[in-house]
Design a protein around this motif. Structure first.
Motif, PDB file in Angstrom:
ATOM      1  N   LYS A  63       0.848  -1.188   0.000  1.00  0.00           N
ATOM      2  CA  LYS A  63       0.000   0.000   0.000  1.00  0.00           C
ATOM      3  C   LYS A  63       0.889   1.246   0.000  1.00  0.00           C
ATOM      4  O   LYS A  63       2.093   1.175   0.199  1.00  0.00           O
ATOM      5  CB  LYS A  63      -0.903   0.018   1.242  1.00  0.00           C
ATOM      6  CG  LYS A  63      -1.882  -1.142   1.321  1.00  0.00           C
ATOM      7  CD  LYS A  63      -2.720  -1.037   2.599  1.00  0.00           C
ATOM      8  CE  LYS A  63      -3.708  -2.199   2.705  1.00  0.00           C
ATOM      9  NZ  LYS A  63      -4.510  -2.118   3.964  1.00  0.00           N
ATOM     10  N   LYS A  64       0.256   2.397  -0.229  1.00  0.00           N
ATOM     11  CA  LYS A  64       0.980   3.659  -0.150  1.00  0.00           C
ATOM     12  C   LYS A  64       1.321   3.964   1.311  1.00  0.00           C
ATOM     13  O   LYS A  64       0.711   3.441   2.226  1.00  0.00           O
ATOM     14  CB  LYS A  64       0.131   4.798  -0.709  1.00  0.00           C
ATOM     15  CG  LYS A  64      -0.037   4.779  -2.215  1.00  0.00           C
ATOM     16  CD  LYS A  64      -0.828   6.003  -2.671  1.00  0.00           C
ATOM     17  CE  LYS A  64      -0.977   6.025  -4.187  1.00  0.00           C
ATOM     18  NZ  LYS A  64      -1.751   7.216  -4.632  1.00  0.00           N
ATOM     19  N   GLY A  65       2.308   4.820   1.497  1.00  0.00           N
ATOM     20  CA  GLY A  65       2.639   5.262   2.837  1.00  0.00           C
ATOM     21  C   GLY A  65       4.041   4.876   3.268  1.00  0.00           C
ATOM     22  O   GLY A  65       4.609   3.891   2.788  1.00  0.00           O
ATOM     23  N   ILE A  66       4.580   5.670   4.189  1.00  0.00           N
ATOM     24  CA  ILE A  66       5.953   5.482   4.651  1.00  0.00           C
ATOM     25  C   ILE A  66       6.135   4.158   5.371  1.00  0.00           C
ATOM     26  O   ILE A  66       7.196   3.516   5.264  1.00  0.00           O
ATOM     27  CB  ILE A  66       6.381   6.657   5.565  1.00  0.00           C
ATOM     28  CG1 ILE A  66       7.871   6.560   5.895  1.00  0.00           C
ATOM     29  CG2 ILE A  66       5.524   6.707   6.801  1.00  0.00           C
ATOM     30  CD1 ILE A  66       8.782   6.714   4.715  1.00  0.00           C
ATOM     31  N   HIS A  68       4.715   1.205   4.836  1.00  0.00           N
ATOM     32  CA  HIS A  68       4.863   0.082   3.905  1.00  0.00           C
ATOM     33  C   HIS A  68       6.181   0.178   3.133  1.00  0.00           C
ATOM     34  O   HIS A  68       6.762  -0.844   2.774  1.00  0.00           O
ATOM     35  CB  HIS A  68       3.678   0.054   2.944  1.00  0.00           C
ATOM     36  CG  HIS A  68       2.390  -0.335   3.603  1.00  0.00           C
ATOM     37  ND1 HIS A  68       2.049  -1.643   3.859  1.00  0.00           N
ATOM     38  CD2 HIS A  68       1.377   0.427   4.093  1.00  0.00           C
ATOM     39  CE1 HIS A  68       0.874  -1.689   4.457  1.00  0.00           C
ATOM     40  NE2 HIS A  68       0.452  -0.449   4.615  1.00  0.00           N
ATOM     41  N   ARG A  69       6.647   1.402   2.902  1.00  0.00           N
ATOM     42  CA  ARG A  69       7.955   1.545   2.260  1.00  0.00           C
ATOM     43  C   ARG A  69       9.057   1.037   3.186  1.00  0.00           C
ATOM     44  O   ARG A  69       9.981   0.346   2.752  1.00  0.00           O
ATOM     45  CB  ARG A  69       8.208   3.003   1.883  1.00  0.00           C
ATOM     46  CG  ARG A  69       9.558   3.219   1.217  1.00  0.00           C
ATOM     47  CD  ARG A  69       9.752   4.640   0.738  1.00  0.00           C
ATOM     48  NE  ARG A  69       8.879   4.951  -0.375  1.00  0.00           N
ATOM     49  CZ  ARG A  69       8.991   6.048  -1.127  1.00  0.00           C
ATOM     50  NH1 ARG A  69       9.941   6.948  -0.848  1.00  0.00           N
ATOM     51  NH2 ARG A  69       8.180   6.270  -2.125  1.00  0.00           N
ATOM     52  N   ILE A  70       8.974   1.364   4.464  1.00  0.00           N
ATOM     53  CA  ILE A  70       9.974   0.897   5.427  1.00  0.00           C
ATOM     54  C   ILE A  70       9.952  -0.634   5.525  1.00  0.00           C
ATOM     55  O   ILE A  70      11.004  -1.281   5.596  1.00  0.00           O
ATOM     56  CB  ILE A  70       9.738   1.549   6.806  1.00  0.00           C
ATOM     57  CG1 ILE A  70      10.056   3.044   6.736  1.00  0.00           C
ATOM     58  CG2 ILE A  70      10.594   0.878   7.877  1.00  0.00           C
ATOM     59  CD1 ILE A  70       9.741   3.798   8.017  1.00  0.00           C
ATOM     60  N   LEU A  71       8.749  -1.214   5.529  1.00  0.00           N
ATOM     61  CA  LEU A  71       8.656  -2.670   5.596  1.00  0.00           C
ATOM     62  C   LEU A  71       9.344  -3.317   4.390  1.00  0.00           C
ATOM     63  O   LEU A  71       9.947  -4.390   4.507  1.00  0.00           O
ATOM     64  CB  LEU A  71       7.185  -3.099   5.644  1.00  0.00           C
ATOM     65  CG  LEU A  71       6.441  -2.814   6.960  1.00  0.00           C
ATOM     66  CD1 LEU A  71       4.966  -3.152   6.819  1.00  0.00           C
ATOM     67  CD2 LEU A  71       7.073  -3.601   8.106  1.00  0.00           C
ATOM     68  N   THR A  72       9.266  -2.660   3.247  1.00  0.00           N
ATOM     69  CA  THR A  72       9.955  -3.172   2.070  1.00  0.00           C
ATOM     70  C   THR A  72      11.466  -3.048   2.231  1.00  0.00           C
ATOM     71  O   THR A  72      12.222  -3.973   1.903  1.00  0.00           O
ATOM     72  CB  THR A  72       9.499  -2.403   0.811  1.00  0.00           C
ATOM     73  OG1 THR A  72       8.081  -2.530   0.671  1.00  0.00           O
ATOM     74  CG2 THR A  72      10.174  -2.960  -0.429  1.00  0.00           C
ATOM     75  N   LEU A  73      11.921  -1.922   2.769  1.00  0.00           N
ATOM     76  CA  LEU A  73      13.357  -1.712   2.960  1.00  0.00           C
ATOM     77  C   LEU A  73      13.942  -2.697   3.972  1.00  0.00           C
ATOM     78  O   LEU A  73      15.113  -3.074   3.864  1.00  0.00           O
ATOM     79  CB  LEU A  73      13.614  -0.270   3.427  1.00  0.00           C
ATOM     80  CG  LEU A  73      13.322   0.828   2.408  1.00  0.00           C
ATOM     81  CD1 LEU A  73      13.532   2.197   3.027  1.00  0.00           C
ATOM     82  CD2 LEU A  73      14.203   0.677   1.179  1.00  0.00           C
TER      83      LEU A  73
END
Length: 401
Positions: A63-66, A68-73
């Motif tokens: 999903k969008k949002g910081i 979910h981006r961190i979880l990917t990183l």
């Protein structure tokens, strides 16, 4: 000796593929789809509802949002024993990644695409110092220009870790299938949006030459130069020339200014957000590609335009093929004179004439450079065996966190 999947050292990639659309993402998509480099998977920090399908594992935000981006990183922590290739744009990107790359046991390589690596960090001493420190952890760094190479050397990166590369990977043949719909030749016409169909119809409705430009809606691209030219020139041989401007990226204030400028020039149109497939369809029907930008590192669209047989007018903001029209960066008068020459020329240039020309000609390709990066991690006997066999590529699957 056979080289098994377990023994083969494949490379994980950090970067993004369309969407978002842009030269950095298109390069990576083509690299992956070429299957010429042993890649294990992609960690993509950008959410997108229409991401390109890939033949390797693709980890991206659900999903969008910081958050979910961190979880990917966080996935990067689990790859500390895997080879890693980072494909980014600005130096800031490696600063944001640094906390997720701690305690790595395997080597990592880097390619930044921005044409002015100094510009984004020179205003901050703290940021400059951090970039210098972080760059020290990369085993191999690929440079798109001599200007980029000087940037890394100025940040204490040893020349032995730097490689000047040719990063161009051509348009895949499967994406150049001509089809004829309603009398207009298109590429993969069934996949084109309504906007793309409108763009194709507009460039096809006259025999006058079509000038095409592309890039972000930012002032340094100098997109308005062609608009100035069309409003100032009245030469009978080319006053009916058309200009189609294809912008992508963020919707900036400058985008609105360009829209307003195009609205008062009868033979100019602006289209925003075309996919790479759609842009290539429009590009193939045009005659002259222009890139008068003041900042550049490579310009993938220039090489695509040459491969499709267009004439090209571009600034000398970075190395260019030697058979295109090149003007001094920021010099509108030179640009205007060269554009006149192109418009006065009776024919388009033969397809592919510019591939591999100019200062880029003698460089190692990014494909070969990454293959060497992977091979250098194998024992010598496995290196010899892998040269005799095609590199196995992982099966297609799409994994989301």
């Amino acid at each position: 000796m056979m080289v098994t999947d377990h023994q083969e050292r494949k490379i994980w990639v950090f970067g993004t593929v369309p969407q978002p659309v842009g030269g950095v993402a298109i390069f990576l998509q083509r690299l992956i789809e070429s299957k010429r480099v042993p890649l294990a998977g992609l960690i993509d920090p950008y959410f997108g509802t229409q991401k390109s399908e890939l033949p390797i594992s693709h980890w991206r935000p659900k999903k969008k949002g910081i958050l979910h981006r961190i979880l990917t990183l966080v996935k990067l922590f689990r790859l500390r024993d895997e080879l890693l290739f980072i494909n980014g744009s600005r130096p800031e990107s490696i600063l944001a990644l640094f906390p997720f790359l701690l305690f790595r046991n395997a080597k990592k390589s880097l390619l930044l695409h921005h044409g002015d690596l100094w510009g984004s960090i020179e205003s901050s001493r703290i940021k400059s110092a951090l970039v210098k420190y972080v760059l020290g952890g990369y085993n191999s760094i690929y440079c798109l220009s001599e200007k980029q190479r000087r940037f890394y050397i100025s940040n204490d990166v040893e020349e032995s870790r730097l490689t000047l590369v040719d990063s161009y990977i051509g348009i895949p043949e499967t994406k150049l299938r001509p089809e004829n719909i309603e009398g207009v030749e298109k590429m993969d016409a069934e996949r084109l949006s309504k906007q793309a169909r409108e763009a194709i119809a507009w460039v096809s409705q006259t025999r006058s030459k079509v000038i095409i430009g592309s890039g972000y809606a930012q002032p340094f691209y100098n997109h308005e130069w062609v608009l100035d030219f069309l409003q100032q020139e009245n030469h009978a041989d080319f006053h009916n020339a058309r200009y189609i401007l294809c912008c992508y990226g963020p919707e900036t204030d400058h985008l609105q200014q360009l829209r307003e400028r195009c609205s008062v020039v009868p033979n100019a149109r602006l289209f925003f957000g075309l996919s790479s497939l759609e842009f290539n369809a429009v590009l193939s029907l045009s005659d002259i590609y222009v890139r008068p930008t003041s900042v550049d590192s490579f310009g993938i669209a220039i090489h695509d335009a040459r491969a499709l047989g267009l004439q090209v007018v571009a600034s000398n903001a970075c190395e260019r093929p030697n058979d295109i029209w090149v003007h001094e960066s920021g010099n509108y008068d030179q640009f205007r004179k060269l554009l006149k020459k192109c418009l006065a020329s009776p024919n388009r240039v033969g397809p592919g004439a510019g591939r591999g020309a100019g200062d880029i000609a003698g460089r190692i390709t990014i494909v070969d450079a990454l293959q060497q990066f992977a091979q250098a991690q194998l024992p010598l006997n496995l290196q010899r065996a892998s040269k005799e066999l095609p590199s196995p590529i992982g099966g297609s699957r799409d994994t989301r966190l």
